[in-house]
Design a protein around this motif. Structure first.
Motif, short mmCIF file in Angstrom:
data_model
loop_
_atom_site.label_atom_id
_atom_site.label_comp_id
_atom_site.label_asym_id
_atom_site.label_seq_id
_atom_site.Cartn_x
_atom_site.Cartn_y
_atom_site.Cartn_z
N MET A 50 0.35 -1.11 0.24
CA MET A 50 0.48 -0.08 -0.07
C MET A 50 0.63 1.55 0.09
O MET A 50 2.29 1.54 0.74
N THR A 51 0.57 1.97 -0.99
CA THR A 51 1.37 3.38 -0.94
C THR A 51 1.16 4.79 0.18
O THR A 51 -0.24 4.60 0.24
N ILE A 52 2.07 5.46 0.49
CA ILE A 52 1.69 6.30 2.29
C ILE A 52 1.51 7.09 1.30
O ILE A 52 2.92 7.87 0.27
N ASN A 53 0.27 7.57 1.17
CA ASN A 53 0.32 9.62 0.41
C ASN A 53 0.56 10.44 1.29
O ASN A 53 -0.04 10.45 2.51
N VAL A 54 1.98 11.37 0.82
CA VAL A 54 2.31 12.07 1.51
C VAL A 54 2.03 13.83 1.12
O VAL A 54 2.33 13.83 0.10
N VAL A 55 1.68 14.58 2.34
CA VAL A 55 2.16 15.94 2.05
C VAL A 55 3.48 16.88 3.32
O VAL A 55 3.65 16.45 3.97
N ILE A 56 3.92 17.84 1.85
CA ILE A 56 5.00 18.07 2.85
C ILE A 56 4.89 19.65 2.12
O ILE A 56 4.76 20.18 1.56
N ALA A 57 5.54 19.95 3.77
CA ALA A 57 5.12 21.47 4.06
C ALA A 57 6.51 22.14 4.72
O ALA A 57 6.54 21.52 6.21
N ASP A 58 7.59 23.24 4.14
CA ASP A 58 8.39 23.63 4.77
C ASP A 58 8.59 24.62 3.63
O ASP A 58 8.37 24.26 1.85
N ASP A 59 8.96 25.58 4.27
CA ASP A 59 9.84 26.92 3.01
C ASP A 59 10.89 27.16 2.40
O ASP A 59 11.21 28.18 1.82
N HIS A 60 12.15 26.38 3.08
CA HIS A 60 12.88 25.73 1.94
C HIS A 60 13.49 25.29 0.70
O HIS A 60 12.75 23.92 1.54
N VAL A 61 12.99 25.70 0.07
CA VAL A 61 12.76 24.82 -0.85
C VAL A 61 13.91 23.70 -1.66
O VAL A 61 13.17 22.42 -1.72
N LEU A 62 15.23 23.77 -1.61
CA LEU A 62 16.24 22.73 -1.38
C LEU A 62 15.84 21.69 -0.30
O LEU A 62 16.31 20.73 -0.79
N MET A 63 15.74 21.71 0.39
CA MET A 63 15.84 21.27 1.70
C MET A 63 13.93 20.67 1.74
O MET A 63 13.97 18.57 1.37
N ARG A 64 12.93 20.71 0.30
CA ARG A 64 12.06 20.49 0.70
C ARG A 64 12.07 19.65 -0.44
O ARG A 64 11.70 18.49 -0.42
N GLN A 65 12.48 20.34 -1.64
CA GLN A 65 12.67 19.18 -2.64
C GLN A 65 13.24 18.02 -2.69
O GLN A 65 13.26 17.07 -2.74
N GLY A 66 15.22 18.67 -2.06
CA GLY A 66 15.50 16.85 -1.18
C GLY A 66 14.76 15.99 -1.27
O GLY A 66 14.82 14.42 -1.00
N VAL A 67 13.91 16.28 -0.50
CA VAL A 67 13.06 15.21 0.69
C VAL A 67 11.98 14.87 -0.15
O VAL A 67 12.75 13.65 0.55
#
Length: 209
Positions: free
Chosen positions: A1-18
Motif C-alpha cells: 500500500m502506498t503512503i501518500n504524503v504532503v510536505i510543508a517547508d519554506d526551504h525549497v531545496l530542503m523540501r525538494q530534496g526530501v
C-alpha cells in the motif's frame, strides 16, 4: 500500500530534496509540496494525505497554528513534524498540540522513512524526552507550556514572536477581546506580567524560532 504524503517547508531545496528521496521509495508518494502553513491547510483539505510532513518555522502561519487548524477540520490527520529544533520544549509542544511524531532534519533518510511508516500505521513516533536528574535517574521533562490550552499555546508563540493583540486576533480569526483574554490567562498561568517576560521565558526555554 502506498503512503501518500504532503510536505510543508519554506526551504525549497530542503523540501525538494526530501520529496525526491521519499518518492524514490516504493511505498511512499509525495502528492503535494507546500511553502507555508496556509498552503498546507488548503492542500490537506484537498488531498487528505495519509501523513502530513511539516516544519515548525514557516512564513504566514507557524507550524503550531497550522496543526491546530488542520486538526480542527481533520481530527484524524497524522502529522509528523520535521524540524531543526532539538530542544525538549519544541518536542513536547508539538506532542501537546496533537502531532503524531517529531523527527530532526539531521536524521538519516532511513529514519525519516521509518517515522513516516510508523505514523501512517497509527503509531506515535517521538524522540526520548527524558532527562537525567542529579541522582542519574531518568525523569520526564515537563514543558512550561503543558499548563496552557492548545489555543493559549498558539497565542503564546505569537506573543513570543512580537505580535500585538490586534495582530494575533487577525491571525487566529478571533475578536480583539478574546485575544487579550487568552494573553491575560497565559500571563496568569505562567506567573508573568508582560510580553517582555514571556519572550525571556521563551528564549530561556529554547522556544524562540
Amino acid at each position: 500500500m502506498t503512503i501518500n504524503v504532503v510536505i510543508a517547508d519554506d526551504h525549497v531545496l530542503m523540501r525538494q530534496g526530501v520529496s525526491q528521496m521519499l518518492n524514490s521509495h516504493e511505498h511512499i508518494s509525495v502528492i503535494d509540496e507546500c511553502n507555508d502553513g496556509v498552503e498546507l491547510i488548503a492542500s490537506v483539505l484537498k488531498h487528505s494525505p495519509d501523513v502530513i510532513l511539516m516544519d515548525i518555522s514557516m512564513p504566514r502561519m507557524s507550524g503550531l497554528v497550522a496543526i491546530d487548524k488542520i486538526l480542527a477540520q481533520r481530527a484524524a490527520a497524522k502529522i509528523l513534524v520535521l524540524s531543526m529544533h532539538n530542544e525538549v520544549e519544541y518536542v513536547e509542544a508539538m506532542r501537546d498540540a496533537g502531532a503524531k511524531g517529531y523527527i530532526l532534519k539531521e536524521s538519516s533518510g532511513e529514519s525519516l522513512i521509518d517515522a513516516i511508516k510508523k505514523v501512517a500505521a497509527g503509531k506515535i513516533c517521538f524522540p526520548d524526552t527524558e532527562e537525567k536528574n542529579n541522582d542519574g535517574q531518568c525523569q520526564k521533562h515537563i514543558s512550561p507550556l503543558s499548563v496552557l490550552t492548545r489555543r493559549e499555546r498558539e497565542v503564546f508563540f505569537l506573543v513570543a514572536a512580537g505580535n500585538t493583540s490586534k495582530k494575533i486576533a487577525e491571525l487566529l480569526d478571533m475578536s480583539l477581546k478574546t485575544a487579550e483574554n487568552h494573553r491575560s490567562n497565559i500571563y496568569k498561568k505562567l506567573n508573568l506580567s508582560s510580553s517582555a517576560e514571556l519572550i525571556r521565558m521563551a528564549g530561556k526555554a529554547g522556544l524562540l524560532e
